[in-house]
Design a protein around this motif. Sequence first.
Motif, short mmCIF file in Angstrom:
data_model
loop_
_atom_site.label_atom_id
_atom_site.label_comp_id
_atom_site.label_asym_id
_atom_site.label_seq_id
_atom_site.Cartn_x
_atom_site.Cartn_y
_atom_site.Cartn_z
N LEU A 6 -8.13 5.74 15.19
CA LEU A 6 -8.60 4.57 14.46
C LEU A 6 -9.38 4.97 13.22
CD1 LEU A 6 -9.36 1.59 14.01
CD2 LEU A 6 -11.17 1.87 15.73
N LEU A 7 -10.26 5.94 13.36
CA LEU A 7 -11.06 6.38 12.22
C LEU A 7 -10.17 6.98 11.14
CD1 LEU A 7 -14.12 6.40 11.58
CD2 LEU A 7 -14.09 8.82 12.15
N ASN A 8 -9.20 7.78 11.53
CA ASN A 8 -8.29 8.37 10.54
C ASN A 8 -7.48 7.31 9.81
OD1 ASN A 8 -9.15 10.95 11.13
ND2 ASN A 8 -7.46 11.43 12.50
N ASP A 9 -6.99 6.31 10.55
CA ASP A 9 -6.25 5.21 9.91
C ASP A 9 -7.15 4.45 8.94
OD1 ASP A 9 -3.98 5.87 11.33
OD2 ASP A 9 -4.23 4.28 12.84
N THR A 10 -8.41 4.28 9.33
CA THR A 10 -9.36 3.57 8.47
C THR A 10 -9.61 4.33 7.18
OG1 THR A 10 -10.43 2.58 10.41
CG2 THR A 10 -11.69 2.61 8.35
N VAL A 11 -9.74 5.65 7.28
CA VAL A 11 -9.96 6.46 6.09
C VAL A 11 -8.75 6.37 5.15
CG1 VAL A 11 -10.23 8.83 5.23
CG2 VAL A 11 -11.59 8.04 7.17
N GLN A 12 -7.54 6.33 5.71
CA GLN A 12 -6.36 6.15 4.88
C GLN A 12 -6.43 4.82 4.12
OE1 GLN A 12 -4.07 8.42 4.27
NE2 GLN A 12 -4.96 9.88 5.71
N GLU A 13 -6.91 3.78 4.80
CA GLU A 13 -7.08 2.49 4.11
C GLU A 13 -8.13 2.60 3.01
OE1 GLU A 13 -6.90 -1.39 6.15
OE2 GLU A 13 -7.05 -0.22 8.00
N LEU A 14 -9.24 3.26 3.31
CA LEU A 14 -10.29 3.42 2.30
C LEU A 14 -9.76 4.13 1.06
CD1 LEU A 14 -13.37 4.62 4.43
CD2 LEU A 14 -12.98 2.35 3.50
N VAL A 15 -9.01 5.20 1.29
CA VAL A 15 -8.48 5.97 0.17
C VAL A 15 -7.51 5.13 -0.66
CG1 VAL A 15 -7.02 7.95 -0.42
CG2 VAL A 15 -8.82 8.19 1.30
N GLN A 16 -6.65 4.39 0.03
CA GLN A 16 -5.71 3.53 -0.69
C GLN A 16 -6.45 2.44 -1.45
OE1 GLN A 16 -2.24 3.77 -1.18
NE2 GLN A 16 -2.89 2.26 -2.70
N GLY A 17 -7.46 1.88 -0.82
CA GLY A 17 -8.25 0.84 -1.49
C GLY A 17 -8.92 1.37 -2.74
N GLN A 18 -9.47 2.57 -2.67
CA GLN A 18 -10.12 3.17 -3.84
C GLN A 18 -9.09 3.47 -4.93
OE1 GLN A 18 -13.49 3.65 -4.39
NE2 GLN A 18 -12.80 4.14 -6.44
N ALA A 19 -7.92 3.98 -4.52
CA ALA A 19 -6.87 4.27 -5.50
C ALA A 19 -6.42 3.00 -6.20
CB ALA A 19 -5.69 4.95 -4.82
N THR A 20 -6.28 1.93 -5.44
CA THR A 20 -5.88 0.65 -6.03
C THR A 20 -6.95 0.13 -6.97
OG1 THR A 20 -4.62 0.14 -4.02
CG2 THR A 20 -5.11 -1.70 -5.50
N ASP A 21 -8.20 0.26 -6.57
CA ASP A 21 -9.31 -0.16 -7.41
C ASP A 21 -9.27 0.55 -8.76
OD1 ASP A 21 -11.66 -1.44 -8.14
OD2 ASP A 21 -12.96 -0.03 -7.09
N LEU A 22 -9.03 1.84 -8.73
CA LEU A 22 -8.94 2.61 -9.97
C LEU A 22 -7.75 2.18 -10.82
CD1 LEU A 22 -9.78 6.18 -8.62
CD2 LEU A 22 -11.20 4.79 -10.15
N ALA A 23 -6.61 1.96 -10.16
CA ALA A 23 -5.42 1.53 -10.89
C ALA A 23 -5.62 0.18 -11.56
CB ALA A 23 -4.22 1.48 -9.94
N PHE A 24 -6.37 -0.70 -10.90
CA PHE A 24 -6.61 -2.03 -11.45
C PHE A 24 -7.35 -1.97 -12.78
CE2 PHE A 24 -6.50 -4.74 -7.29
CZ PHE A 24 -5.12 -4.56 -7.24
N GLU A 25 -8.18 -0.95 -12.97
CA GLU A 25 -8.95 -0.86 -14.21
C GLU A 25 -8.04 -0.72 -15.43
OE1 GLU A 25 -12.02 2.10 -14.06
OE2 GLU A 25 -12.55 1.60 -11.98
N GLN A 26 -6.83 -0.20 -15.22
CA GLN A 26 -5.90 0.02 -16.33
C GLN A 26 -4.85 -1.09 -16.44
OE1 GLN A 26 -6.81 2.57 -18.17
NE2 GLN A 26 -8.38 3.03 -16.61
N ARG A 27 -4.94 -2.08 -15.55
CA ARG A 27 -3.92 -3.13 -15.54
C ARG A 27 -4.48 -4.46 -16.00
NH1 ARG A 27 -1.44 -3.26 -9.64
NH2 ARG A 27 -0.93 -5.34 -10.45
N GLY A 28 -3.62 -5.26 -16.61
CA GLY A 28 -4.04 -6.58 -17.03
C GLY A 28 -3.40 -7.69 -16.22
N ASP A 29 -2.67 -7.33 -15.15
CA ASP A 29 -1.92 -8.33 -14.39
C ASP A 29 -2.37 -8.41 -12.94
OD1 ASP A 29 -1.04 -5.82 -13.67
OD2 ASP A 29 1.08 -6.40 -13.50
N VAL A 30 -3.63 -8.14 -12.67
CA VAL A 30 -4.14 -8.16 -11.30
C VAL A 30 -4.37 -9.61 -10.88
CG1 VAL A 30 -5.97 -7.40 -9.75
CG2 VAL A 30 -5.24 -5.93 -11.65
N ASP A 31 -3.79 -9.99 -9.73
CA ASP A 31 -4.00 -11.36 -9.24
C ASP A 31 -5.02 -11.36 -8.11
OD1 ASP A 31 -2.64 -10.51 -6.94
OD2 ASP A 31 -0.77 -11.48 -7.51
N VAL A 32 -5.41 -12.56 -7.69
CA VAL A 32 -6.48 -12.70 -6.70
C VAL A 32 -6.04 -12.12 -5.36
CG1 VAL A 32 -7.85 -14.38 -5.38
CG2 VAL A 32 -7.52 -14.69 -7.85
#
Length: 347
Positions: free
Chosen positions: A158-184
């Motif tokens: 469970l903890l390992n799966d959660t860390v994978q989610e955290l990493v993906q969430g952070q990667a997405t957050d960073l990608a959003f900074e360069q995008r102008g088409d982020v929806d809610v």
Amino acid sequence: MATPDVFPHAVPAAEAYEALAVARGRVDPALRSAVDTLPEDMRRIARYQFGWTDEHGLPSDASGGKALRPALTLLAAEAVGGSTDAALPAAVAVELVHNFSLLHDDLIDTDATRRHRPTAWTVFGSEAAILAGDALLSLASGVLADSGNPAALAGVRLLNDTVQELVQGQATDLAFEQRGDVDVDGCQRMAEAKTAALLAAACELGALFAGAEPRRVEHLRRFGHDLGLAFQHVDDLLGIWGDPETTGKSAYSDLHARKKTLPVVFALNSDTTAGQRLATHYHQPSTSEVALTDIADLVDAAGGRAWSHAQTDRLLARALGHLEAAAPTARTHELTALAHLVTRRDH
């Protein structure tokens, strides 16, 4: 499932702070013992990160954070009839993972302060902070694996799966900074991965280590998830309108970094005049206080602030509904108090 009425200040904050203090007192000795097993260089940075020492390794009384996640773990275990002793390794593990993420996030976001003092990477260097975060992550899995609890293997997974989610969430957050088409919807999925996943895991691990039946484990997981997403709304609001003396971060830090936070993304997609003006200005770099103040005003005028307030209340109500459905036999009041505390807008 019943959805209770929400009165954000109905539960005295003092009771929530007491629950956090009790959890901190219970977790800290075990957390210190775990950190003491790290190699010397990593141990020094970890001790600084947790507020136990200053940059010279001397004892410090700096804040180590609220201990929200380990508190949720211990309380969730007690809520389903378990003991804090049984859930203590899980509580230590989630606090280690949380600080792993903070060490890396502070560097990624180039944040210079956390908890009212310099961030670890500014003190020890970028490379050392990354390695210290890696060490905490590895240690978290080891603490669970060595716990002897029947749910240890499931907990590690469970903890390992959660860390994978955290990493993906952070990667997405960073990608959003360069995008102008982020929806809610996309922004909410990012927040669920980056923040809600670990609060959900904290509650789920507590219930698992207490030996609760799957139905109760699931409701406590959902309680943590909805509370975590509400927490992110509040954090995003404070990232724009919070008092630096209270938050420990610089004013308008999220706007300065042009982050696509929840209220900002709602405002950008609002189809309002203020939203259109915000979209024009948000991708133009500007660091002046006046410009950032104007941007904050546009987010507010486009409805982002009010929407996040409303979402916070809705998610809090849903979280408390899941808590009720978990049929807790103890610690209901403390869990409710914590839920109200973390969804306040003035801390």
